[in-house]
Design an enzyme around this catalytic site. Structure first.
Site, PDB file in Angstrom:
ATOM      1  N   GLU A  45      20.619  22.635 -84.988  1.00 14.87           N
ATOM      2  CA  GLU A  45      19.901  21.807 -85.959  1.00 14.87           C
ATOM      3  C   GLU A  45      20.867  20.988 -86.818  1.00 14.87           C
ATOM      4  OE1 GLU A  45      17.054  24.399 -87.907  1.00 14.87           O
ATOM      5  OE2 GLU A  45      15.850  24.434 -86.071  1.00 14.87           O
ATOM      6  N   GLU A  56      17.284  23.978 -74.512  1.00 14.53           N
ATOM      7  CA  GLU A  56      17.192  23.579 -73.102  1.00 14.53           C
ATOM      8  C   GLU A  56      18.048  22.352 -72.823  1.00 14.53           C
ATOM      9  OE1 GLU A  56      14.866  24.162 -75.284  1.00 14.53           O
ATOM     10  OE2 GLU A  56      13.040  25.007 -74.408  1.00 14.53           O
ATOM     11  N   CYS A  91       9.628  22.170 -75.281  1.00 12.02           N
ATOM     12  CA  CYS A  91       8.948  21.016 -75.881  1.00 12.02           C
ATOM     13  C   CYS A  91       8.812  19.896 -74.844  1.00 12.02           C
ATOM     14  CB  CYS A  91       9.699  20.535 -77.117  1.00 12.02           C
ATOM     15  SG  CYS A  91      11.131  19.490 -76.742  1.00 12.02           S
TER      16      CYS A  91
HETATM   17  N1  THU Z   1      13.308  24.236 -80.066  1.00  9.70           N
HETATM   18  C1  THU Z   1      14.053  24.446 -78.938  1.00  9.70           C
HETATM   19  O1  THU Z   1      15.263  24.662 -79.011  1.00  9.70           O
HETATM   20  N2  THU Z   1      13.424  24.419 -77.750  1.00  9.70           N
HETATM   21  C2  THU Z   1      12.083  24.207 -77.590  1.00  9.70           C
HETATM   22  O2  THU Z   1      11.636  23.982 -76.486  1.00  9.70           O
HETATM   23  C3  THU Z   1      11.209  24.257 -78.770  1.00  9.70           C
HETATM   24  C4  THU Z   1      11.899  23.936 -80.053  1.00  9.70           C
HETATM   25  C5  THU Z   1      13.990  24.279 -81.363  1.00  9.70           C
HETATM   26  C6  THU Z   1      14.149  22.934 -82.016  1.00  9.70           C
HETATM   27  C7  THU Z   1      14.245  23.327 -83.466  1.00  9.70           C
HETATM   28  O3  THU Z   1      15.587  23.668 -83.760  1.00  9.70           O
HETATM   29  C8  THU Z   1      13.406  24.591 -83.585  1.00  9.70           C
HETATM   30  O4  THU Z   1      13.257  25.068 -82.261  1.00  9.70           O
HETATM   31  C9  THU Z   1      12.039  24.373 -84.205  1.00  9.70           C
HETATM   32  O5  THU Z   1      11.368  23.332 -83.589  1.00  9.70           O
END
Ligand code: THU
Length: 134
Positions: A45, A56, A91
């Site tokens: 982040e 991913e 996502c």
């Molecule tokens: N996140 C992922 O790393 N992979 C996903 O497929 C879903 C979301 C992370 C992004 C962000 O740091 C946190 O999860 C909340 O959205």
């Protein structure tokens, strides 16, 4: 060859390296290339939220930048900080990145090392837009 459970365990370990001080949602991914090499990733982040990268994509971009183009399977483990990982679906943006490099039958493991299910990319991203559409 790495089996499915081991791949989930590697994703779980990668989750432990998640940098997620804003969402407190920790995700790990383990990507097995056809070469036999394993590439892991975690979500990273940023204070400027949109600069965040998912676990991913971290795994895919590590692999592709090392010259990999063909992949066997991807395991994803995620959940809120302090909680046991349960089920974390990739996502939409990550599904699109997976579709760039992987065929419809590509295997995606979701859940945790104790309880997980295998899905195809096609099940997670039907009617995908890919190079064949251009
Ligand atoms: N996140 C992922 O790393 N992979 C996903 O497929 C879903 C979301 C992370 C992004 C962000 O740091 C946190 O999860 C909340 O959205």
């Amino acid at each position: 060859m790495i089996d499915d459970k081991t791949l989930m365990e590697e994703a779980q370990k990668a989750r432990g390296r998640s940098y997620s001080p804003y969402s407190h949602f920790r995700v790990g991914a383990a990507l097995l290339a056809k070469s036999g090499k394993l590439y892991t990733g975690c979500n990273i982040e940023n204070a400027a939220y949109s600069a965040t990268v998912c676990a991913e994509r971290t795994a895919f971009f590590k692999a592709v930048s090392e010259g990999e183009r063909e992949f066997e399977a991807l395991a994803i483990v995620g959940g809120k900080e302090g909680e046991t990982s349960d089920f974390c679906a990739p996502c939409g943006v990550c599904r699109q990145v997976i579709a760039e490099f992987c065929p419809k039958h590509f295997k995606i493991l979701l859940g945790n090392p104790e309880k997980f299910e295998a899905y195809t990319l096609e099940a997670l991203l039907p009617f995908s837009f890919t190079e064949k559409d251009l």
